[in-house]
Write an enzyme that holds these catalytic residues in place. Structure first.
Site, mmCIF file in Angstrom:
data_model
loop_
_atom_site.group_PDB
_atom_site.id
_atom_site.type_symbol
_atom_site.label_atom_id
_atom_site.label_comp_id
_atom_site.label_asym_id
_atom_site.label_seq_id
_atom_site.Cartn_x
_atom_site.Cartn_y
_atom_site.Cartn_z
ATOM 1 N N LYS A 185 -63.553 20.521 -44.014
ATOM 2 C CA LYS A 185 -64.107 19.983 -42.796
ATOM 3 C C LYS A 185 -64.623 20.928 -41.752
ATOM 4 O O LYS A 185 -64.211 21.828 -41.345
ATOM 5 C CB LYS A 185 -63.298 18.833 -42.056
ATOM 6 N N THR A 218 -63.635 13.359 -29.439
ATOM 7 C CA THR A 218 -63.293 13.804 -30.783
ATOM 8 C C THR A 218 -61.830 13.902 -31.491
ATOM 9 O O THR A 218 -61.580 14.013 -32.307
ATOM 10 C CB THR A 218 -64.087 15.000 -31.157
ATOM 11 N N GLY A 220 -58.918 13.068 -33.037
ATOM 12 C CA GLY A 220 -58.584 12.085 -34.204
ATOM 13 C C GLY A 220 -59.410 12.074 -35.334
ATOM 14 O O GLY A 220 -59.431 10.911 -35.997
ATOM 15 N N THR A 221 -60.706 12.714 -35.010
ATOM 16 C CA THR A 221 -61.615 12.582 -36.168
ATOM 17 C C THR A 221 -60.971 12.709 -37.438
ATOM 18 O O THR A 221 -61.413 12.042 -38.501
ATOM 19 C CB THR A 221 -62.521 13.659 -35.733
ATOM 20 N N GLY A 222 -60.203 13.819 -37.600
ATOM 21 C CA GLY A 222 -59.519 14.266 -38.883
ATOM 22 C C GLY A 222 -58.447 13.226 -39.473
ATOM 23 O O GLY A 222 -58.950 12.946 -40.891
ATOM 24 N N CYS A 223 -57.881 12.787 -38.578
ATOM 25 C CA CYS A 223 -56.859 11.306 -39.114
ATOM 26 C C CYS A 223 -57.855 10.182 -39.682
ATOM 27 O O CYS A 223 -57.619 9.648 -40.618
ATOM 28 C CB CYS A 223 -55.960 10.860 -37.914
HETATM 29 N N1 LIG Z 1 -68.833 16.001 -33.052
HETATM 30 C C1 LIG Z 1 -68.855 15.663 -34.212
HETATM 31 N N2 LIG Z 1 -70.108 14.840 -34.593
HETATM 32 C C2 LIG Z 1 -70.097 14.317 -35.734
HETATM 33 N N3 LIG Z 1 -69.321 14.418 -36.676
HETATM 34 C C3 LIG Z 1 -68.029 14.940 -36.539
HETATM 35 C C4 LIG Z 1 -68.044 15.817 -35.083
HETATM 36 N N4 LIG Z 1 -66.697 16.490 -35.076
HETATM 37 C C5 LIG Z 1 -66.232 16.068 -36.209
HETATM 38 N N5 LIG Z 1 -66.876 15.539 -37.175
HETATM 39 C C6 LIG Z 1 -66.645 15.174 -38.444
HETATM 40 O O1 LIG Z 1 -65.420 14.545 -38.416
HETATM 41 C C7 LIG Z 1 -64.489 14.813 -39.663
HETATM 42 C C8 LIG Z 1 -63.496 15.394 -38.996
HETATM 43 O O2 LIG Z 1 -63.583 16.658 -38.922
HETATM 44 P P1 LIG Z 1 -62.661 17.505 -37.943
HETATM 45 O O3 LIG Z 1 -63.083 18.935 -38.286
HETATM 46 O O4 LIG Z 1 -63.028 17.175 -36.455
HETATM 47 O O5 LIG Z 1 -61.156 17.270 -38.359
HETATM 48 P P2 LIG Z 1 -59.881 17.726 -37.454
HETATM 49 O O6 LIG Z 1 -60.181 18.964 -36.953
HETATM 50 O O7 LIG Z 1 -58.599 17.620 -38.699
HETATM 51 O O8 LIG Z 1 -59.762 16.631 -36.496
HETATM 52 P P3 LIG Z 1 -58.543 16.210 -35.577
HETATM 53 O O9 LIG Z 1 -57.190 17.101 -35.767
HETATM 54 O O10 LIG Z 1 -58.902 16.293 -34.264
HETATM 55 O O11 LIG Z 1 -58.174 14.890 -35.951
HETATM 56 C C9 LIG Z 1 -65.684 15.610 -40.285
HETATM 57 O O12 LIG Z 1 -66.365 14.766 -41.402
HETATM 58 C C10 LIG Z 1 -66.609 16.244 -39.331
HETATM 59 O O13 LIG Z 1 -67.744 16.670 -39.990
HETATM 60 C C1 LIG Z 2 -49.374 12.616 -34.528
HETATM 61 C C2 LIG Z 2 -50.599 13.372 -34.689
HETATM 62 N N1 LIG Z 2 -51.091 13.453 -35.843
HETATM 63 C C3 LIG Z 2 -52.074 14.138 -36.178
HETATM 64 C C4 LIG Z 2 -52.724 14.914 -34.971
HETATM 65 C C5 LIG Z 2 -54.029 15.786 -35.551
HETATM 66 O O1 LIG Z 2 -55.205 15.220 -34.853
HETATM 67 C C6 LIG Z 2 -52.707 14.386 -33.912
HETATM 68 N N2 LIG Z 2 -53.069 15.126 -32.912
HETATM 69 N N3 LIG Z 2 -51.552 13.861 -33.525
HETATM 70 MG MG LIG Z 3 -56.779 17.532 -38.434
#
Ligand SMILES: Nc1ncnc2c1ncn2[C@@H]1O[C@H](COP(=O)(O)OP(=O)(O)OP(=O)(O)O)[C@@H](O)[C@H]1O
Ligand SMILES: Cc1ncc(CO)c(N)n1
Ligand SMILES: [Mg+2]
Length: 508
Positions: A185, A218, A220-223
């Site tokens: 990502k 942003t 929680g985007t990854g979760c």
């Molecule tokens: N500002 C943004 N606009 C559009 N898409 C985004 C943006 N930020 C993240 N994404 C998308 O969201 C998804 C999650 O990616 P990201 O790299 O943010 O994950 P992450 O770091 O594991 O997130 P987190 O740990 O905060 O939950 C990917 O598909 C990424 O392209």
């Molecule tokens: C509990 C928990 N899981 C995953 C993430 C990653 O976003 C977070 N910030 N907190």
């Molecule tokens: Mg993440």
């Protein structure tokens, strides 16, 4: 003999999330449950850790004992026909081992691994042994692994990842560790004007481009992305399609939530449930601001008749003169005619950014999609109005006493109309509360207050001088609509209000 329980009916697509709780509810278990819910999948949850977390960062982590993670896994997997398991925060090697063991005992259709190591705020969410657990145990069982840039780098022993080309080679190297598919990502890719992720299925690379949404929300985007992939797989989508639709969901949710305010820290959550009807309803409605009460114009059919004006012309003139809110108070107008006029007024008001409220008639407000309703003490109860209109509409209530004010607030009103402040001919048998009564109401009210009753150019200044911060404006009927030129009177009144309020606390 007791009958066996037999399940006949519909089976829900079912995702089990094995992850940590985020007390701020933007990420972790809470994000997973909301995401799956939004996409129509059922989401059960095995909690691996409880975090104390908000929009500032992670203040504490309290891991759940491994044996109890095992017990939760057994409870869910042995009974609930899980389709897909999605993992988030796995705080220790022990928890990873427990999970692998459970998955061997109770196989599922797919395993989505979001290798959470560090929160975006930079706080550690996994112990040092976790990394080897992922590499040596869990990845080989995974249908997809979804590291962000930092996680991909950590998994690969700290290589630096700065470009899309770096992301491709990282995807390949992580694929070599055993998972069937890898999504690297790029949310954190510095200086990128879009949001590009790399998907690798062992043969082909897919560059998944999205628009980068400019927002602080942003967290929680990854979760969310991993949960949406899991929900898509549970519903039967092929992997690439599940990933693409998950990415589109995250982008839409970020776009919808780009200005919401939850918490004071640098990374706010977004609204996973933006597609709910209640939200769609709110989105089209301008939110109420107390300053809308500044010069509040209330129509009167008798006065319009006297001056030979239509409701619509009267409203246009009031807005032209600077009225900040319009209330249609048409006690005698026939319903058909009222609705026609209200429809026209909604258009005029909205094209000028002025809210339109309807006096008393909730049905008319609904029919013309007005911004809300103003009710008196003997009209429909506020709780009922709120139930009918929903959370996004404005409700004002006429109050004379602190008790009524307290009740209005408890029932879900947005503002208080207090009066009659001075004697008026517009409302028969209406007790006058005076400036002292107005003051008492303002002091008792947690809601903004607009003063009404006999107010005009001669006494508007004295109302403003009551000088209590939640007195936000004056409502007028005769002072505008029983005059030859409505716009001119509105201008005069507004300049008096502005002049007096520059000394007092009332403000535009
Ligand atoms: N500002 C943004 N606009 C559009 N898409 C985004 C943006 N930020 C993240 N994404 C998308 O969201 C998804 C999650 O990616 P990201 O790299 O943010 O994950 P992450 O770091 O594991 O997130 P987190 O740990 O905060 O939950 C990917 O598909 C990424 O392209
Ligand atoms: C509990 C928990 N899981 C995953 C993430 C990653 O976003 C977070 N910030 N907190
Ligand atoms: Mg993440």
């Amino acid at each position: 003999m007791a009958a066996m329980a037999v399940n006949v009916g519909r089976k829900m697509p079912h995702v089990l999330t094995v992850a940590g709780s985020d007390s701020g509810a933007g990420a972790g278990i809470q994000a997973d449950i909301k995401s799956c819910g939004a996409l129509g999948a059922y989401c059960s949850s095995v909690i691996t850790a409880v975090t104390a977390q908000n929009t500032v960062g992670v203040q504490g982590v309290h891991p759940v004992p491994e044996e109890f993670v095992a017990e939760q896994l057994r409870s869910v997997l042995s009974d609930m026909s899980v389709d897909v398991v999605k993992t988030g925060m796995l705080p220790s090697l022990g928890v990873i081992k427990v999970l692998c063991h459970s998955l061997k005992e109770f196989p599922v259709r797919a395993l989505v691994v979001d290798p959470v190591l560090v929160s975006t705020s930079g706080d550690m969410l996994a112990g040092p042994s976790t990394l080897s657990g992922y590499r040596d145990e869990l990845f080989a069982m995974a249908d997809i692994v979804t590291p962000n840039l930092k996680e991909a780098s950590a998994i690969l022993g700290g290589v630096s990842l700065r470009t899309v080309a770096d992301m491709r080679s990282a995807a390949k190297s992580i694929h070599d560790l055993g998972p069937r598919n890898v999504l690297v990502k790029g949310g954190d890719l510095k200086g990128s004007s879009d949001a590009t992720d790399i998907f690798f299925d062992g043969e082909n690379y897919h560059v998944l481009r999205g628009s980068r949404i400019n927002t602080r929300n942003t967290h929680g985007t990854g979760c969310t992305l991993a949960s949406c992939i899991a929900a898509g797989l549970a519903k039967g989508l092929p992997m690439l399609q599940a990933v693409q639709s998950a990415k589109a969901f995250v982008e839409s949710a970020l776009d919808y939530s780009k200005d919401i305010i939850v918490g004071n820290g640098p990374q706010g959550p977004f609204d996973h449930l933006f597609k709910l009807d209640t939200h769609a309803h709110n989105a089209g409605t301008r939110s109420f601001e107390a300053n809308d009460l500044f010069l509040y114009a209330v129509t009167d059919p008798g006065m319009n008749r006297k001056w030979g004006r239509s409701i619509v012309d009267a409203v246009k003139a009031a807005i032209e003169g600077g009225a900040t809110l319009i209330q249609l108070r048409e006690k005698e107008t026939e319903t058909r005619e009222f609705i026609e006029a209200a429809n026209a007024c909604v258009e005029i008001c909205h094209s000028n950014g002025v809210p339109l409220l309807i006096n008393d008639r909730v049905d008319v407000a609904l029919a013309c999609d007005a911004d809300g309703v103003h009710v008196g003490q003997s009209d429909m109860p506020v709780q009922t109005v709120r139930k009918i209109l929903g959370p996004g509409k404005i409700i004002g209530v006429s109050c004379k006493t602190p008790d009524q004010v307290e009740q209005a607030w408890a029932d879900g009103a947005d503002y208080i109309g207090c009066g009659g402040v001075f004697p008026t001919t517009t409302k028969a048998n209406n007790r006058t509360v005076g400036l002292d009564g107005l003051k008492a109401v303002c002091l008792a009210s947690k809601l903004p207050v607009v003063a009404i009753g006999g107010i005009g150019t001669a006494n508007a200044g004295s109302v403003v001088e009551v000088n209590i911060p939640n007195l936000k404006g004056v409502a007028v009927v005769s002072a505008l609509f029983d005059r030859e030129c409505i716009a001119t009177e509105a201008r005069k009144l507004k300049s008096i209000l502005m002049e007096s309020s520059s000394h007092a606390k009332i403000s535009v």
